[in-house]
Design an enzyme around this catalytic site. Structure first.
Site, mmCIF file in Angstrom:
data_model
loop_
_atom_site.group_PDB
_atom_site.id
_atom_site.type_symbol
_atom_site.label_atom_id
_atom_site.label_comp_id
_atom_site.label_asym_id
_atom_site.label_seq_id
_atom_site.Cartn_x
_atom_site.Cartn_y
_atom_site.Cartn_z
ATOM 1 C CE1 TYR A 142 -2.990 -2.873 0.200
ATOM 2 C CE2 TYR A 142 -3.987 -2.401 2.591
ATOM 3 C CZ TYR A 142 -3.741 -2.645 1.360
ATOM 4 O OH TYR A 142 -5.114 -4.122 1.546
ATOM 5 C CE LYS A 191 0.706 -17.930 -1.990
ATOM 6 N NZ LYS A 191 0.542 -18.811 -1.716
ATOM 7 C CG ASP A 247 -6.953 -4.092 4.054
ATOM 8 O OD1 ASP A 247 -8.391 -4.101 4.900
ATOM 9 O OD2 ASP A 247 -6.785 -3.736 3.292
ATOM 10 C CG ASP A 251 -12.660 -6.264 6.586
ATOM 11 O OD1 ASP A 251 -11.976 -5.802 7.390
ATOM 12 O OD2 ASP A 251 -13.321 -5.647 5.372
#
Ligand code: NAD
Length: 361
Positions: A142, A191, A247, A251
Site C-alpha cells: 500500500y 507467503k 487488511d 475483515d
C-alpha cells in the site's frame, strides 16, 4: 496511576458511545485508585464545522501530548461533498501518520451469548473464537510506488511491495509482546513459498523468537490462514502479518464474530501511546437516538488499559462486566436476536448496566 487521555468524540454516534466509555473509565479510576484526565479533541466533521480543517495542528498536538487517544468515529453525509484534502477521514489518516502507529490490532472474539450472530456453523463456534490480528499498518504494497505505464501499446500496472528488516522487526515485536500478554502463542502469516518479502518476514520472525522464549511461534501461509479462520478459528490466539494480508484477514475475522458494534481495535507505534477505536463508523442513520451499541468503544477503552497502561486487571474488570450484562440478556438493537428472553436497551442504559456490574476482583 495518572493518565491523560485525549478524547475524540467525533461525529454521528461518536459522542454517544464515547460518553459511555468515559463513564466506564471513571468507574475504573474509582475502583482502582487511578486518575484519568480527559482532554477533548475536535476531529472530523465537527472540526471542519468549527475550524474549517478536519484536524487542526492544535488539536493534533493534544493527541501527541497524551498518554493515549480514545476515538468514537468521524464522518457523515453532511461532509460528503467537502473537497478531498478537507474530508473528515483525512484527519484520521493524519492522526495515524503523526502518531506513527504502525501496528493495527483487531481482536476477533465471539461472545458465547451472541453465538447465533456468527455465520459459521454452531459446531465451529462452540469451540470458541478469541484471537487477535496484529497487522503492519504503514508499509508493504500500500505504501510502495504505484504506476501505470504503456508497454507494447498495452497498459501495464505496477505496485511495488517492499519490506525492510527493521519494518518487520518492529511489528514482529508487537506480535510477540501481544502474545506474551495473552496465551503466549503467535502465528506468523506470510507467503514465503512465493514472495521474497515474505521469506525475509519469516527469517526475521524466527530471529526474534530467540528473544521471546516464553512465546511459541508458528508459521502459516496466508492462503491457508484464510481457510483456517473459517474452518478452525479456535486454533488461533495471536496472528501477526503484513499490511495487505492483515487488511483482508482482519475483515474476514470480524465477520465471523457476527456484529460490527461489538469489536474494538488499537493502533500502536514505538511508544506506549496508542489510538483506540471501535471498528465501525459514525452510523449517521442512528445518531442522536440513544440506540447505538457502545460496547465496541467500551472494549476499546479496555484495550487501552491492557496494552498502553499495563492495567490487565482493570481491562478484565470491564470485559467481565460486559459478559455479565450479555449473560442477563440485555441487548442493543444491533445484537438483538429473536430470543424472547432478551431485553432491548439503548446506548445509555447499556453503559449503565455495564458500570453496575463492574467490581474489583
Ligand atoms: P457504519 O459502520 O457507520 O455503519 C454501518 C451500519 O452499522 C449502519 O447500519 C449502522 O447503523 C450500523 N452500526 C455501526 N455502528 C453501530 C453501533 N455501534 N451500534 C449499532 N449499529 C451500528 O458505516 P457506514 O455507514 O459505511 O459509514 C458511516 C460514516 O462513518 C461514513 O462517513 C464513513 O466514512 C465513516 N466511517 C468512519 C470510520 C472511523 O471513524 N474510523 C470508520 C468507518 C466509517
Amino acid at each position: 496511576m495518572k493518565k491523560n487521555i485525549a478524547v475524540i468524540r467525533g461525529d454521528g454516534i461518536g459522542p454517544e458511545i464515547v460518553g459511555e466509555a468515559l463513564k466506564v473509565l471513571d468507574k475504573i479510576a474509582a475502583l482502582y485508585g487511578h486518575e484519568f484526565t480527559f482532554t477533548d479533541v475536535d476531529m472530523g466533521g465537527c472540526a471542519i464545522d468549527r475550524f474549517g480543517d478536519p484536524l487542526p495542528q492544535a488539536e493534533l498536538d493534544k493527541c501527541l501530548a497524551s498518554d493515549s487517544v480514545l476515538l468514537g468515529a468521524v464522518g457523515g453525509p453532511k461532509w460528503n461533498d467537502v473537497p478531498g484534502p478537507m474530508r473528515p477521514e483525512k484527519g484520521l489518516l493524519r492522526l495515524r501518520a503523526d502518531m506513527g502507529v504502525y501496528s493495527n490490532n483487531r481482536p476477533a472474539k465471539i461472545w458465547p451469548q451472541l453465538a447465533d450472530a456468527s455465520p459459521l456453523k454452531p459446531s465451529i463456534v462452540a469451540q470458541g473464537i478469541d484471537f487477535i490480528i496484529v497487522r503492519e499498518l504503514i508499509g508493504g504494497i500500500y505504501f510502495g510506488a504505484h504506476n501505470t505505464i504503456t508497454k507494447d501499446g498495452r497498459l501495464l500496472a505496477i505496485d511495488e511491495l517492499t519490506y525492510s528488516e527493521s519494518e518487520i522487526e518492529r511489528i514482529g515485536r508487537i506480535g510477540f509482546e501481544t502474545a506474551q500478554k495473552r496465551s503466549k502463542r503467535l502465528c506468523s502469516v506470510e507467503k514465503s513459498n512465493v514472495l521474497d518479502s515474505s521469506r525475509l518476514w519469516k527469517k526475521v520472525m524466527h530471529r526474534l523468537a530467540a528473544e521471546y522464549p516464553d512465546v511459541e511461534l508458528s508459521d502459516m501461509l496466508v492462503d491457508n490462514c484464510a481457510m483456517q479462520i473459517v474452518k478452525n478459528p479456535s486454533q488461533f490466539d495471536v496472528i501477526v502479518t503484513e499490511n495487505m494480508f492483515g487488511d483482508i484477514l482482519s475483515d474476514e475475522a470480524s465477520m465471523i464474530t457476527g456484529s460490527i458494534g461489538m469489536i474494538p481495535s488499537s493502533s500502536l507505534g514505538a511508544s506506549s501511546c496508542g489510538l483506540y477505536e471501535p471498528i465501525h463508523g459514525s452510523a449517521p442513520d442512528i445518531a442522536g437516538q440513544d440506540i447505538a451499541n457502545p460496547i465496541g468503544t467500551i472494549l476499546s477503552a479496555a484495550m487501552m488499559l491492557r496494552y498502553s497502561f499495563d492495567m490487565a486487571a482493570e481491562a478484565d474488570c470491564i470485559e467481565s462486566a460486559v459478559s455479565a450484562v450479555l449473560d442477563e440478556g440485555y441487548r442493543t438493537g444491533d445484537i438483538l436476536s429473536g430470543d424472547p428472553a432478551c431485553i432491548q436497551v439503548g446506548c445509555t442504559e447499556m453503559g449503565r448496566l455495564i458500570i453496575e456490574k463492574m467490581k474489583r476482583e
